[in-house]
Design an enzyme around this catalytic site. Sequence first.
Site, PDB file in Angstrom:
ATOM      1  N   VAL A   1     -14.786   4.117   5.925  1.00 37.37           N
ATOM      2  CA  VAL A   1     -14.979   5.576   5.800  1.00 37.37           C
ATOM      3  C   VAL A   1     -16.393   5.983   5.379  1.00 37.37           C
ATOM      4  O   VAL A   1     -16.708   7.160   5.361  1.00 37.37           O
ATOM      5  CB  VAL A   1     -13.941   6.227   4.844  1.00 37.37           C
ATOM      6  CG1 VAL A   1     -12.533   6.085   5.400  1.00 37.37           C
ATOM      7  CG2 VAL A   1     -14.044   5.660   3.432  1.00 37.37           C
TER       8      VAL A   1
ATOM      9  N   SER B   1       0.823  -1.212   0.000  1.00 41.08           N
ATOM     10  CA  SER B   1       0.000   0.000   0.000  1.00 41.08           C
ATOM     11  C   SER B   1       0.857   1.260   0.000  1.00 41.08           C
ATOM     12  O   SER B   1       1.851   1.350   0.733  1.00 41.08           O
ATOM     13  CB  SER B   1      -0.883   0.030   1.258  1.00 41.08           C
ATOM     14  OG  SER B   1      -1.839  -1.004   1.228  1.00 41.08           O
ATOM     15  N   ILE B   2       0.433   2.254  -0.776  1.00 42.30           N
ATOM     16  CA  ILE B   2       1.129   3.547  -0.769  1.00 42.30           C
ATOM     17  C   ILE B   2       1.101   4.119   0.648  1.00 42.30           C
ATOM     18  O   ILE B   2       2.086   4.684   1.119  1.00 42.30           O
ATOM     19  CB  ILE B   2       0.493   4.520  -1.787  1.00 42.30           C
ATOM     20  CG1 ILE B   2       0.687   3.986  -3.220  1.00 42.30           C
ATOM     21  CG2 ILE B   2       1.099   5.919  -1.649  1.00 42.30           C
ATOM     22  CD1 ILE B   2       0.000   4.807  -4.310  1.00 42.30           C
TER      23      ILE B   2
ATOM     24  N   LYS C   1     -11.750  11.452  -8.293  1.00 43.99           N
ATOM     25  CA  LYS C   1     -10.481  12.136  -7.986  1.00 43.99           C
ATOM     26  C   LYS C   1     -10.574  13.630  -8.306  1.00 43.99           C
ATOM     27  O   LYS C   1      -9.931  14.454  -7.639  1.00 43.99           O
ATOM     28  CB  LYS C   1      -9.313  11.488  -8.738  1.00 43.99           C
ATOM     29  CG  LYS C   1      -8.945  10.091  -8.238  1.00 43.99           C
ATOM     30  CD  LYS C   1      -8.534  10.057  -6.762  1.00 43.99           C
ATOM     31  CE  LYS C   1      -7.877   8.741  -6.384  1.00 43.99           C
ATOM     32  NZ  LYS C   1      -7.647   8.607  -4.937  1.00 43.99           N
TER      33      LYS C   1
ATOM     34  N   TYR D   1     -10.326   4.193 -16.078  1.00 39.13           N
ATOM     35  CA  TYR D   1     -10.342   4.844 -14.752  1.00 39.13           C
ATOM     36  C   TYR D   1     -11.752   5.388 -14.478  1.00 39.13           C
ATOM     37  O   TYR D   1     -12.207   5.425 -13.339  1.00 39.13           O
ATOM     38  CB  TYR D   1      -9.265   5.928 -14.656  1.00 39.13           C
ATOM     39  CG  TYR D   1      -8.879   6.233 -13.213  1.00 39.13           C
ATOM     40  CD1 TYR D   1      -8.404   5.224 -12.375  1.00 39.13           C
ATOM     41  CD2 TYR D   1      -8.999   7.518 -12.695  1.00 39.13           C
ATOM     42  CE1 TYR D   1      -8.055   5.493 -11.061  1.00 39.13           C
ATOM     43  CE2 TYR D   1      -8.645   7.796 -11.373  1.00 39.13           C
ATOM     44  CZ  TYR D   1      -8.177   6.779 -10.571  1.00 39.13           C
ATOM     45  OH  TYR D   1      -7.846   7.047  -9.267  1.00 39.13           O
TER      46      TYR D   1
END
Length: 271
Positions: free
Chosen positions: A80, A33-34, A178, A171
């Site tokens: 979340v 994971s980033i 985003k 995407y």
Amino acid sequence: MSELQTAAEKTPFKSDLLKGKKGLVVGVANKRSIAWAVARALSNHGAQLAFTYQGDRLKESVAELAATLPGKSPLYPCDVTQDEEIKKVFAGLGEEFGSLQFLVHAVAFAKKEDLDGRTVDTSRDGFQLALNVSSYSLIALTKAAEPLLEKEGGSVAALTYLGSEKVIPNYNVMGVAKAALESAVRYLAYDLGKKRIRVNGVSAGPVNTLAARGISGFTSMLEGHRHRAPLGRNVEVEEVANTAFFLLSPLSSGITGEVIYCDAGYRIMGA
Ligand code: NAD
Ligand code: IMJ
């Protein structure tokens, strides 16, 4: 790539720049994971970190990784999309940390069926899910963090992708999400600037994580990216993490509402 560059990437840069500072990292799923790379970088500069994990499925993996960092790392479950869970995270952090100096947002999700084919076919339900998880969550988490961030001032960094401003096949609805995330970065930066809270985005080039692996043609995409990018290579996850570290540290004290690209220069190209 020169030997020097390789050595710099492999040998972590350490300092005391974030010593005594506390942060929350949202978005660790596994070692690729980033968010985990960001956590390692922050820890290398002396920060103490707390983590959330999406659900019981990921608890063990996040706990194992967190245990490798020096000091105690509180862990909280947090989907979340659940306001109650977000509330509990920050109640817990208020008790454990008392204040917070940074927040890392590295969360995205869209239905698999919406990351294929035509964006025009996106369902209302798919749109709402993608923007709820990937965009609104930044607003919800930042609001919940505000009382702890404003105590000493703080910095929020959100991971984003070029698909927000340019069309990247497949995407799709994530690009729309985003774009909303990056716009939220600017509006939140405006709202919270007076409270000494900065909000910025890190737009990363493609990195081989769980969120990227499932994508059809990802490997050939990495290849194409490497050829087009001025640096002639893809970004290392450590480079993305160092960009986030910069935005979360006092080194970037004059920067808010920005999106910084860590993409080996890919975005500047026109042909
Ligand atoms: P990852 O799969 O490791 O991380 C995505 C995280 O989102 C996971 O930890 C997952 O648990 C979390 N998540 C999804 N739905 C959630 C929910 N409802 N509640 C809580 N958490 C939820 O993949 P990654 O590539 O490290 O992604 C991290 C961020 O980086 C994302 O915002 C992604 O868009 C962004 N990004 C990734 C790339 C890439 O190529 N991998 C490039 C640019 C930006
Ligand atoms: C994701 C989809 C399509 C093209 C893509 C990506 N490219 C890149 C990504 C070119 C780099 C990775 N990325 C930037 C993401 O933000 C990924 C988000 C994501 C990935 C999945 C895969 C599994 C799933 N849902 C997802 N939702 C969001 O079921």
